[in-house]
Scaffold this motif. Sequence first.
Motif, short mmCIF file in Angstrom:
data_model
loop_
_atom_site.label_atom_id
_atom_site.label_comp_id
_atom_site.label_asym_id
_atom_site.label_seq_id
_atom_site.Cartn_x
_atom_site.Cartn_y
_atom_site.Cartn_z
N LYS A 194 0.79 -1.32 0.10
CA LYS A 194 -0.07 0.14 -0.02
C LYS A 194 0.91 1.40 0.00
O LYS A 194 1.86 1.17 0.66
CB LYS A 194 -0.93 0.25 1.12
N ARG A 195 0.35 2.29 -0.53
CA ARG A 195 1.30 3.56 -0.68
C ARG A 195 1.11 4.39 0.49
O ARG A 195 -0.05 4.23 1.40
CB ARG A 195 0.59 4.59 -1.97
N SER A 196 2.25 5.12 0.86
CA SER A 196 2.22 5.79 2.16
C SER A 196 3.15 6.94 1.75
O SER A 196 3.80 7.13 1.16
CB SER A 196 2.91 5.00 3.32
N ASN A 197 3.13 7.97 2.81
CA ASN A 197 3.76 9.20 2.45
C ASN A 197 5.21 8.97 3.61
O ASN A 197 6.11 10.00 3.46
CB ASN A 197 3.13 10.46 3.03
N SER A 198 5.30 7.79 4.15
CA SER A 198 6.68 7.62 4.86
C SER A 198 6.47 6.10 5.32
O SER A 198 5.48 5.44 5.29
CB SER A 198 6.53 8.59 6.29
#
Length: 232
Positions: A50-54
């Motif tokens: 899953k994409r994340s910002n960090s």
Amino acid sequence: MKPILKLLTVFSLIFVFNSCENNDPIIDSNNLLLGFWIEPTYDNETTTFKRSNSFKEDAYGISFSKNGEFITQTSGWCGTPPLTFFKINGTFSLNEPLIDITSESYPTNYTWRIVSLTENELIVKRELTSQEKDHRALMDLFYEIQNLAYSVSCSDASDWLFTAYGAKACGGPQGYIPYSNKIDTVAFLQKIEAYTQAEKEYNFNHGVASTCDIPAIPKSVVCENGYPTLKY
């Protein structure tokens, strides 16, 4: 509303807006692969991120940067709590649908095939290298040899022989294996010869190194609990 309260309300709204905005992952529409990917789930040969910002503080994750940097956050091979996560640096190159990765830890070079890539999800499958494919074929042949060698129970040691197998990169066999004269010995020895030649080619094609010690030659085969054992 009093001016001071009105001003505080505006600042509060700006703060909330910025906080929400900062939590949104940054997506490069020209290269959806770039960014942080976390929370892997595994299904047979594929891994879904899953994409994340960090990165999460104590969890596995990977990241791809514009400068070609690849980072893995991992706890290593040992899964015994308490887990300590650390980062491993590397590089990557994208030649869709393949991602070639070089890492500072084992395996140092490997490839992922992109099965699916969207703004919020990355699904990859490990792509075997030519060396890994050749090694798998070599091991499949050796398993056939082992299964044939131990296909009969050892009850009379006089029915058993042994032969050298394989090829060390530095020369000489990898070792010795017992086999019964009750099996198809012609087919068995042909498999031994095929395996030894295949390992020679594998060593040459992939630059394999080995120690130069010579394995000891067994003196006999004895039967122990129905299993053939080499005696030196």
